[in-house]
Design a protein around this motif. Structure first.
Motif, PDB file in Angstrom:
ATOM      1  N   ARG A 121       0.818  -1.217   0.000  1.00  0.00           N
ATOM      2  CA  ARG A 121       0.000   0.000   0.000  1.00  0.00           C
ATOM      3  C   ARG A 121       0.852   1.268   0.000  1.00  0.00           C
ATOM      4  NH1 ARG A 121      -5.278  -1.632   2.664  1.00  0.00           N
ATOM      5  NH2 ARG A 121      -5.099  -3.872   2.933  1.00  0.00           N
ATOM      6  N   VAL A 122       2.177   1.121   0.135  1.00  0.00           N
ATOM      7  CA  VAL A 122       3.075   2.283   0.180  1.00  0.00           C
ATOM      8  C   VAL A 122       4.159   2.081  -0.878  1.00  0.00           C
ATOM      9  CG1 VAL A 122       4.628   3.653   1.606  1.00  0.00           C
ATOM     10  CG2 VAL A 122       2.624   2.571   2.648  1.00  0.00           C
ATOM     11  N   PRO A 123       4.171   2.893  -1.942  1.00  0.00           N
ATOM     12  CA  PRO A 123       5.073   2.646  -3.071  1.00  0.00           C
ATOM     13  C   PRO A 123       6.546   2.519  -2.698  1.00  0.00           C
ATOM     14  CG  PRO A 123       3.412   4.264  -3.671  1.00  0.00           C
ATOM     15  CD  PRO A 123       3.241   4.017  -2.205  1.00  0.00           C
ATOM     16  N   ARG A 124       7.039   3.381  -1.814  1.00  0.00           N
ATOM     17  CA  ARG A 124       8.459   3.334  -1.469  1.00  0.00           C
ATOM     18  C   ARG A 124       8.815   2.014  -0.781  1.00  0.00           C
ATOM     19  NH1 ARG A 124      13.656   4.061  -2.485  1.00  0.00           N
ATOM     20  NH2 ARG A 124      14.910   4.574  -0.655  1.00  0.00           N
ATOM     21  N   ALA A 125       7.984   1.577   0.144  1.00  0.00           N
ATOM     22  CA  ALA A 125       8.234   0.315   0.842  1.00  0.00           C
ATOM     23  C   ALA A 125       8.123  -0.863  -0.117  1.00  0.00           C
ATOM     24  CB  ALA A 125       7.248   0.156   2.002  1.00  0.00           C
ATOM     25  N   LYS A 126       7.167  -0.790  -1.015  1.00  0.00           N
ATOM     26  CA  LYS A 126       7.003  -1.838  -2.021  1.00  0.00           C
ATOM     27  C   LYS A 126       8.243  -1.937  -2.911  1.00  0.00           C
ATOM     28  CE  LYS A 126       3.748  -3.118  -5.713  1.00  0.00           C
ATOM     29  NZ  LYS A 126       2.482  -2.729  -6.381  1.00  0.00           N
TER      30      LYS A 126
END
Length: 316
Positions: A121-126
């Protein structure tokens, strides 16, 4: 336990995994520390790694659908997971906007809120999970933990089946740590007696600090101080024996060579206990399993399958 200084001059061109263990050399980490010992890296006041900040967490929490299974909520004296989750979503139904961290602390006083598998749900973490997978073939995901006040803890003393990196983002957390690993590798922590001896060490994490806890090491995190605590855990997800069945299934359904050699109907019209088709299928499958690279192929397939859960859209 080893303690290293993170230093505020961390290079900006480090890879995802390198950033987690800096200033330790990556080869040295895997040779000497990985799955062997607990590691604390002191952030010395450096800002946390830019993965999931509090605003992103609060926005994702606000957008989560009613009864979202990745959300866990614990409150003192209430042991029912369903009752606790229902209580949180009744509280959440009153929100007209994402709350601030201090507002959430007041509303959940004494409780702990966990958002599992939040990376999708969080692009950077993904992107981090994707990079670690590409570089090290490790399947991983992030969980987010919010402790509202002094003493708040999602669970008591326990160990995880995953290798875990803890990244402190806001507030402070005390980690009660036991050095000895749990020897019964086939059991979960709920099947074992919790440690009766005092912890070997208590480590206080502040924003920017990173703690690595190998799988099956007993620990007990507790929020400390006057304010709330927010931290992330990057979990490196292991492969389990039951996962092998998924690879075998893929051989029978997705490999053209096997499919060409096996008829659609395995049973033969004779009186034998196993039809000719069944015997042929078993023989072909056995030949695949006996190939020298079978273990590596299985690991790659299963790790990619696990990572699809992170790469997929996990919207509310």
């Amino acid at each position: 336990m080893i303690r290293h200084s993170l230093k505020t001059d961390r290079p900006g061109d480090l890879g995802a995994f390198e950033s987690l263990v800096y200033p330790i050399d990556l080869d040295a980490f895997f040779a000497d520390i990985w799955r062997k010992q607990i590691l604390l890296i002191d952030g010395e006041g450096a800002p946390p790694l830019p993965l999931i900040d509090t605003d992103q967490f609060l926005t994702v929490l606000y957008e989560a659908g009613l009864g979202s299974m990745p959300i866990r909520y614990t409150t003192p004296g209430v042991n029912s997971a369903e009752a606790n989750r229902d209580a949180f979503f009744r509280l959440k139904a009153k929100w007209e906007r994402p709350p601030s961290l201090s507002e959430l602390a007041v509303q959940t006083a004494g409780g702990t809120l966990v958002f599992d598998a939040i990376a999708g749900r969080v692009p950077r973490a993904k992107a981090w999970c994707r990079e670690i997978f590409k570089a090290k073939k490790l399947a991983c995901d992030f969980n987010a933990y919010f402790g509202s006040s002094e003493g708040a803890s999602a669970v008591g003393a326990h160990f995880d089946l995953e290798d875990v990196f803890i990244l402190q983002v806001e507030g402070q957390k005390d980690w009660h740590l036991w050095e000895a690993p749990e020897p019964s590798t086939g059991l979960t922590w709920s099947d074992c007696e919790t440690p009766t001896a005092p912890p070997d060490q208590i480590v206080r994490l502040s924003p920017g600090d990173i703690l690595y806890v190998p799988r099956r090491r007993w620990h007990w995190p507790k929020t400390v101080g006057d304010g709330a605590s927010f931290h992330l855990t990057l979990q490196v997800v292991p492969l389990y024996a039951k996962d092998i069945a998924r690879w075998i299934e893929s051989l029978l359904q997705g490999d053209e060579a096997l499919e060409r050699g096996i008829s659609y109907a395995l049973s033969s019209p004779d009186d034998q206990p196993l039809g000719a088709g069944m015997k042929k299928a078993i023989a072909l499958l056995q030949s695949e399993l006996e190939k020298p690279d079978a273990a590596g192929r299985a690991e790659l397939f299963l790790t990619m399958r696990r990572m699809k859960q992170v790469f997929a859209d996990k919207g509310a």
